[in-house]
Scaffold this active site. Structure first.
Site, PDB file in Angstrom:
ATOM      1  N   HIS A   1      -1.794   0.096  -9.894  1.00  0.00           N
ATOM      2  CA  HIS A   1      -2.265  -0.913  -8.921  1.00  0.00           C
ATOM      3  C   HIS A   1      -2.807  -2.155  -9.643  1.00  0.00           C
ATOM      4  O   HIS A   1      -3.994  -2.459  -9.569  1.00  0.00           O
ATOM      5  CB  HIS A   1      -3.338  -0.305  -7.986  1.00  0.00           C
ATOM      6  CG  HIS A   1      -3.523  -1.103  -6.726  1.00  0.00           C
ATOM      7  ND1 HIS A   1      -3.869  -0.533  -5.526  1.00  0.00           N
ATOM      8  CD2 HIS A   1      -3.403  -2.427  -6.474  1.00  0.00           C
ATOM      9  CE1 HIS A   1      -3.973  -1.467  -4.604  1.00  0.00           C
ATOM     10  NE2 HIS A   1      -3.685  -2.640  -5.164  1.00  0.00           N
TER      11      HIS A   1
ATOM     12  N   ARG B   1       0.867  -1.182   0.000  1.00  0.00           N
ATOM     13  CA  ARG B   1       0.000   0.000   0.000  1.00  0.00           C
ATOM     14  C   ARG B   1       0.900   1.227   0.000  1.00  0.00           C
ATOM     15  O   ARG B   1       1.925   1.257   0.688  1.00  0.00           O
ATOM     16  CB  ARG B   1      -0.891   0.032   1.256  1.00  0.00           C
ATOM     17  CG  ARG B   1      -2.004  -0.980   1.281  1.00  0.00           C
ATOM     18  CD  ARG B   1      -3.084  -0.675   0.241  1.00  0.00           C
ATOM     19  NE  ARG B   1      -4.203  -1.613   0.314  1.00  0.00           N
ATOM     20  CZ  ARG B   1      -4.327  -2.698  -0.457  1.00  0.00           C
ATOM     21  NH1 ARG B   1      -3.412  -2.993  -1.370  1.00  0.00           N
ATOM     22  NH2 ARG B   1      -5.380  -3.475  -0.341  1.00  0.00           N
TER      23      ARG B   1
ATOM     24  N   GLU C   1      -4.716   6.993  -4.750  1.00  0.00           N
ATOM     25  CA  GLU C   1      -5.000   6.285  -6.013  1.00  0.00           C
ATOM     26  C   GLU C   1      -6.393   6.648  -6.493  1.00  0.00           C
ATOM     27  O   GLU C   1      -7.312   6.704  -5.660  1.00  0.00           O
ATOM     28  CB  GLU C   1      -4.894   4.770  -5.799  1.00  0.00           C
ATOM     29  CG  GLU C   1      -3.479   4.341  -5.429  1.00  0.00           C
ATOM     30  CD  GLU C   1      -3.354   2.841  -5.168  1.00  0.00           C
ATOM     31  OE1 GLU C   1      -4.330   2.097  -5.406  1.00  0.00           O
ATOM     32  OE2 GLU C   1      -2.283   2.428  -4.721  1.00  0.00           O
TER      33      GLU C   1
HETATM   34  C1  8YV Z   1      -6.849  -4.702  -5.509  1.00  0.00           C
HETATM   35  C2  8YV Z   1      -5.412  -5.457  -3.579  1.00  0.00           C
HETATM   36  O1  8YV Z   1      -6.587  -3.484  -4.983  1.00  0.00           O
HETATM   37  O2  8YV Z   1      -6.391  -7.424  -2.790  1.00  0.00           O
HETATM   38  C3  8YV Z   1      -5.871  -6.360  -2.506  1.00  0.00           C
HETATM   39  O3  8YV Z   1      -5.713  -6.012  -1.331  1.00  0.00           O
HETATM   40  O4  8YV Z   1      -4.702  -4.540  -3.339  1.00  0.00           O
HETATM   41  C4  8YV Z   1      -5.823  -5.693  -5.002  1.00  0.00           C
HETATM   42  O5  8YV Z   1      -5.994  -6.964  -5.310  1.00  0.00           O
HETATM   43  C5  8YV Z   1      -8.288  -4.774  -5.382  1.00  0.00           C
HETATM   44  O6  8YV Z   1      -8.718  -4.492  -4.080  1.00  0.00           O
HETATM   45  C6  8YV Z   1      -8.977  -5.916  -5.953  1.00  0.00           C
HETATM   46  O7  8YV Z   1     -10.333  -5.763  -5.908  1.00  0.00           O
END
Ligand code: 8YV
Length: 328
Positions: A285, A237, A266
């Site tokens: 991302h 993150r 983001e």
């Molecule tokens: C995507 C992620 O941001 O799973 C996570 O924590 O950071 C990523 O896979 C996203 O949330 C998928 O929906």
């Protein structure tokens, strides 16, 4: 009574159909605003929520008085008020395991691209600047045989370390709350303090989840401990890093380059200097963003919410305590 689910993330038609067989499902695929009146009306009746990437606040939970479970289509749960959910007895489910290898691939994509300057040199070709054999000015750095410093050695960290050690003959160092003797044995990995790791690693790769303890874990002091030749990679993150300090370290040559899949904000604000720096590879991302993995993540969320609303233990549960209290 048929329970109701609010879905605010695109699911495949067959996944939606799985939910519709047992539940009343309200879908908000392109939800722009969490204050959208139709969304709020659906939320008031909802027993389950399926979605991702939106900040869920206690105020939003107040607007969902019947909520029993949330199935996030993500492994990270930093955008949920976990303690508050537990206090309210709401189960929070996530999607570990199914995205581990894909996210580790993304980390290696960044390691390789930053070291070999793939994006910068692909742009060089696109611009028509490749008119003679390339010279030293375009050389990169080796990856194989170097030292890989893993900040965090959870599932994704281990998958990256495995690629490094077994695929590229890298020496693995890691900082982690607990030792990982099986990985030490398998990969010849060695646990050390964060400061020691920063000083030793050619590649520093961040995989720790964002929490109150890890927010801005890597700042000016930490960049100062890294080598001028080191490459910094983040697939966790953005807020684990002090982004202003990272920009300064890159600008002043205190570190060599960075490969970044995540950012403090983001989508990345238009005025961020990061994507314009020649020594930065910036991705939007994409950690888990393959067809196969996003399908598997959505399926895990569908399975989790199904189980939770049927009163069964979900496959991947974040707040065990809420489950224990429900069973008591
Ligand atoms: C995507 C992620 O941001 O799973 C996570 O924590 O950071 C990523 O896979 C996203 O949330 C998928 O929906």
């Amino acid at each position: 009574m048929t329970k109701r689910i609010v879905v605010y993330r695109r699911l495949h038609d067959d996944q939606l159909a799985q939910l519709q067989r047992d539940f009343h499902v309200d879908v908000f695929e392109h939800l722009e605003d969490l204050d959208d009146p139709a969304f709020r009306a659906a939320l008031r009746e909802a027993h389950g929520l399926v979605g991702a990437s939106r900040r869920i606040t206690p105020e939003l939970l107040d607007a969902a008085p019947r909520l029993e479970a949330i199935a996030s289509v993500s492994v990270g749960v930093d955008h949920y008020p976990v303690d508050e959910l537990t206090r309210r007895g709401i189960l929070l489910c996530n999607t570990p395991d199914v995205l581990t290898e894909t996210t580790a691939d993304t980390a290696f994509l960044l390691i390789m691209s930053a070291a070999r300057r793939a994006v910068e040199l692909a742009d060089f070709v696109t611009r028509g600047d490749w008119r003679a054999s390339i010279g030293e000015a375009q050389f990169g750095s080796d990856v194989h045989g170097k030292t890989l410093g893993m900040v965090g050695m959870g599932r994704i960290g281990a998958a990256i370390a495995r690629r490094g050690a077994l695929g590229f003959g890298m020496h693995v160092r890691y900082s982690n709350a607990s030792p990982k003797p099986a990985l030490d044995e398998e990969l010849g990995a060695r646990r050390c303090t964060l400061d020691a790791l920063l000083g030793e690693a050619d590649f520093v790769c961040v995989t720790v989840p964002l929490s109150a303890q890890t927010e801005r874990l890597i700042g000016a002091r930490e960049f100062g401990l890294m080598r001028p030749s080191s490459i910094f990679v983040n697939v966790s993150r953005g807020r684990v890093v002090d982004e202003a300090a990272l920009i300064e370290a890159l600008e002043q040559g205190r570190i060599h380059a960075a490969g970044l899949d995540v950012f403090a904000q983001e989508p990345l604000p238009a005025d961020s200097p990061l994507p314009h720096m020649a020594n930065v590879v910036a991705l939007p991302h994409i950690g888990s963003a393959t067809h196969e993995t996003r399908t598997a993540m959505a399926q895990r969320a569908v399975d989790n919410i199904h189980l939770a609303l049927r009163g069964e233990r979900p496959i991947s549960l974040v707040n065990e305590q809420a489950w224990a209290e429900r069973r008591a």
